[in-house]
Structures are given as structure tokens and as C-alpha cells.
Design a protein around this motif. Structure first.
Motif, PDB file in Angstrom:
ATOM      1  N   VAL A 182     -30.274 -77.468 137.910  1.00  0.00           N
ATOM      2  CA  VAL A 182     -29.422 -78.717 137.519  1.00  0.00           C
ATOM      3  C   VAL A 182     -28.087 -78.114 136.860  1.00  0.00           C
ATOM      4  N   ILE A 183     -26.963 -78.275 137.480  1.00  0.00           N
ATOM      5  CA  ILE A 183     -25.704 -77.673 136.901  1.00  0.00           C
ATOM      6  C   ILE A 183     -25.396 -77.991 135.551  1.00  0.00           C
ATOM      7  N   ASN A 184     -25.358 -76.822 134.897  1.00  0.00           N
ATOM      8  CA  ASN A 184     -25.126 -76.791 133.491  1.00  0.00           C
ATOM      9  C   ASN A 184     -26.454 -77.379 132.533  1.00  0.00           C
ATOM     10  N   GLY A 185     -27.628 -77.418 133.524  1.00  0.00           N
ATOM     11  CA  GLY A 185     -28.871 -77.683 132.893  1.00  0.00           C
ATOM     12  C   GLY A 185     -29.169 -79.105 132.555  1.00  0.00           C
ATOM     13  N   PRO A 186     -30.238 -79.637 132.275  1.00  0.00           N
ATOM     14  CA  PRO A 186     -30.522 -81.054 131.911  1.00  0.00           C
ATOM     15  C   PRO A 186     -29.681 -81.360 131.009  1.00  0.00           C
ATOM     16  N   LEU A 187     -29.438 -80.936 129.810  1.00  0.00           N
ATOM     17  CA  LEU A 187     -28.714 -81.336 128.832  1.00  0.00           C
ATOM     18  C   LEU A 187     -27.187 -81.475 129.176  1.00  0.00           C
ATOM     19  N   GLY A 188     -26.656 -80.492 129.869  1.00  0.00           N
ATOM     20  CA  GLY A 188     -25.492 -80.506 130.469  1.00  0.00           C
ATOM     21  C   GLY A 188     -25.082 -81.703 131.330  1.00  0.00           C
ATOM     22  N   ALA A 189     -26.156 -81.967 132.041  1.00  0.00           N
ATOM     23  CA  ALA A 189     -25.851 -83.124 132.908  1.00  0.00           C
ATOM     24  C   ALA A 189     -25.914 -84.622 132.089  1.00  0.00           C
ATOM     25  N   ALA A 190     -26.760 -84.416 131.359  1.00  0.00           N
ATOM     26  CA  ALA A 190     -26.661 -85.622 130.432  1.00  0.00           C
ATOM     27  C   ALA A 190     -25.710 -85.866 129.508  1.00  0.00           C
ATOM     28  N   GLU A 191     -25.016 -84.840 129.071  1.00  0.00           N
ATOM     29  CA  GLU A 191     -23.713 -84.778 128.316  1.00  0.00           C
ATOM     30  C   GLU A 191     -22.666 -85.302 128.987  1.00  0.00           C
ATOM     31  N   GLU A 192     -22.590 -84.817 130.327  1.00  0.00           N
ATOM     32  CA  GLU A 192     -21.520 -85.534 131.289  1.00  0.00           C
ATOM     33  C   GLU A 192     -21.778 -86.940 131.756  1.00  0.00           C
ATOM     34  N   PHE A 193     -23.066 -87.370 131.599  1.00  0.00           N
ATOM     35  CA  PHE A 193     -23.218 -88.969 131.644  1.00  0.00           C
ATOM     36  C   PHE A 193     -22.808 -89.724 130.499  1.00  0.00           C
ATOM     37  N   PHE A 194     -22.896 -88.988 129.493  1.00  0.00           N
ATOM     38  CA  PHE A 194     -22.419 -89.747 128.104  1.00  0.00           C
ATOM     39  C   PHE A 194     -20.955 -89.828 128.064  1.00  0.00           C
TER      40      PHE A 194
END
Length: 241
Positions: A182-194
Motif C-alpha cells: 500500500v503506497i505510504n502504508g495503510p495509515l498513509g492511504a487513510a490519511e490521504e482519504f481524510f
């Protein structure tokens, strides 16, 4: 985009491919996300797409996209998931994050729990439109269902340091995956969603889950299949009916 929303809803209701063409698609992200949201009465989760290299090779996207899921499309801590009503479903192992305070900048407040699970894409798009970014967004990111298991308190350290997984179907040789996929990791993907959600007036709220992106490529599944996911020192099994 009311007519497109209704067409996609009807296709899912009838378990058929939507009879649409490229001419029916929205011309920008705002219209596409509005089409997605128009298909919802209540939102229980969000799925993130375009968050790994194999997805981006198809969509040629530089930021993630996302789609909402109905509460009825969420399955918690059960050992089986019915595929009835889903068109050509796939299964992709993902980290699931439960939203606490979506306005907080503190990870431990923004997310209250995390879990492992499977996101079940089941797009009703015709084959020729599946690679189209606007089509995917309009179709709720190809949403079908999510299965959420191994629920536990949010652990930022575990996610920040990364982890490996193994996935097998029907006891076949396992496929290996990683949170690094997951690009930038799961937390990075979630942060991009936010970051993106307010831009498109998405009603993000406490208690909703986020499926944060595939840890390895999706597998096609049919009734009778069993998946076994090994991660976080646990072995999870899911049977499809």
C-alpha cells in the motif's frame, strides 16, 4: 448524474452489468463522487482504491480514490460471507480502520480500532469501462462488501513498522503480501482519504470503517471457496456461501 446513479443501483439490484458507455460518465471528480454518494442512504464504511502499484498500473492515478459502502455490505467477526447479489466478486486482504474522531490530527484519536479483513470488489461496470477512473469512482469504487475480523485497539506502532501476510485460497500454495504494497502504508492511504473526503463533501463520521487498500492482488471467489489469511500472528479463515 441521477440517471447514472439509478442505472448502477438497478444493475446491482438485478445482479447484471450496467448498460452504460463512456458517454454516460461524469466529466470530473466532483460529479463522479456526487454520483457515488447519490446511491447511498446510510454509510457504514469506505473502501480505498488505487492505493497499490498494480491498481495504479491500470488507472494511472496519482492519488487514491474511494467509495462508500452500505451497512448491509459490512460483515463483522463471522466465519462466512454470502456472495449472493454480487457480480463477479474478488477478495483482497486489507487493514481495516475504525474512525473515532475524524477531526483530530492525533492518530490515536482519529482511529479507535483496527482489524484485518477482506474487501470484496464487485463492480457492475462493463469490461471496457473498468479501467476508467471516473467510472470506478461513480460505481462506489467497485464496492461489493467488506469482511472485518481480528478487531483490536488501534496500534499505530504495528502499522508504522509494517508487516507481512500470506493468503491462500482452498488450501493452495500461499501468496505473499505486505503492508508496504500500500503506497505510504495503510495509515498513509487513510490519511490521504481524510484529506480528499471534505473536498467532495463526503459525510465521514465516527464509527465508520475504512478499508485501506490491498496488501496483495485480489483473487476471484465463488460460493464454496475458503480463504486463509495469516497476519499479525493470527490465522483467519473465511468461507464464501
Amino acid at each position: 448524474m441521477t440517471s447514472l446513479s439509478e442505472t448502477l443501483l438497478k444493475a446491482r439490484e438485478n445482479q447484471t452489468i450496467a448498460q452504460i458507455s463512456e458517454d454516460d460518465l461524469p466529466r470530473d471528480h466532483i460529479q463522479a463522487y456526487a454520483c457515488s454518494l447519490a446511491q447511498m442512504e446510510e454509510i457504514g464504511a469506505w473502501k480505498i482504491g488505487g492505493a497499490n502499484p498494480w491498481s495504479r498500473s491500470v488507472f494511472d492515478n496519482r492519488e487514491v480514490f474511494f467509495g462508500p459502502l452500505h451497512p448491509r455490505e459490512i460483515f463483522l467477526e463471522d466465519d462466512h460471507l454470502p456472495l449472493e447479489g454480487l457480480v463477479a466478486p474478488l477478495a483482497e486482504p486489507e487493514v481495516m480502520l475504525e474512525i473515532g474522531d475524524p477531526r483530530s490530527d492525533c492518530m490515536a484519536e482519529r482511529f479507535v480500532r483496527m482489524a484485518l479483513g477482506f474487501e470484496i470488489p464487485a463492480t457492475v461496470l462493463p469490461e471496457c469501462l473498468k479501467p476508467q477512473f471516473m467510472a470506478q469512482i461513480s460505481d462506489r469504487g467497485g464496492a461489493g462488501a467488506v469482511w472485518i475480523s481480528a478487531i483490536q485497539p488501534f496500534d499505530e506502532d504495528l502499522l508504522a513498522h509494517g508487516f507481512e501476510i500470506q493468503l491462500s485460497k482452498n488450501a493452495a500454495a500461499p501468496v505473499r503480501g505486505s503492508s508496504d504494497n500500500v503506497i505510504n502504508g495503510p495509515l498513509g492511504a487513510a490519511e490521504e482519504f481524510f484529506r480528499l473526503a471534505p473536498k467532495y463533501d463526503m459525510p465521514v463520521a465516527a464509527g465508520q470503517w475504512i478499508a485501506s487498500g490491498g496488501l496483495c492482488p485480489a483473487l476471484p471467489v465463488v460460493s464454496g471457496d475458503t480463504l486463509e489469511l495469516e497476519a499479525w500472528g493470527q490465522v483467519l479463515r473465511l468461507r464464501f456461501s
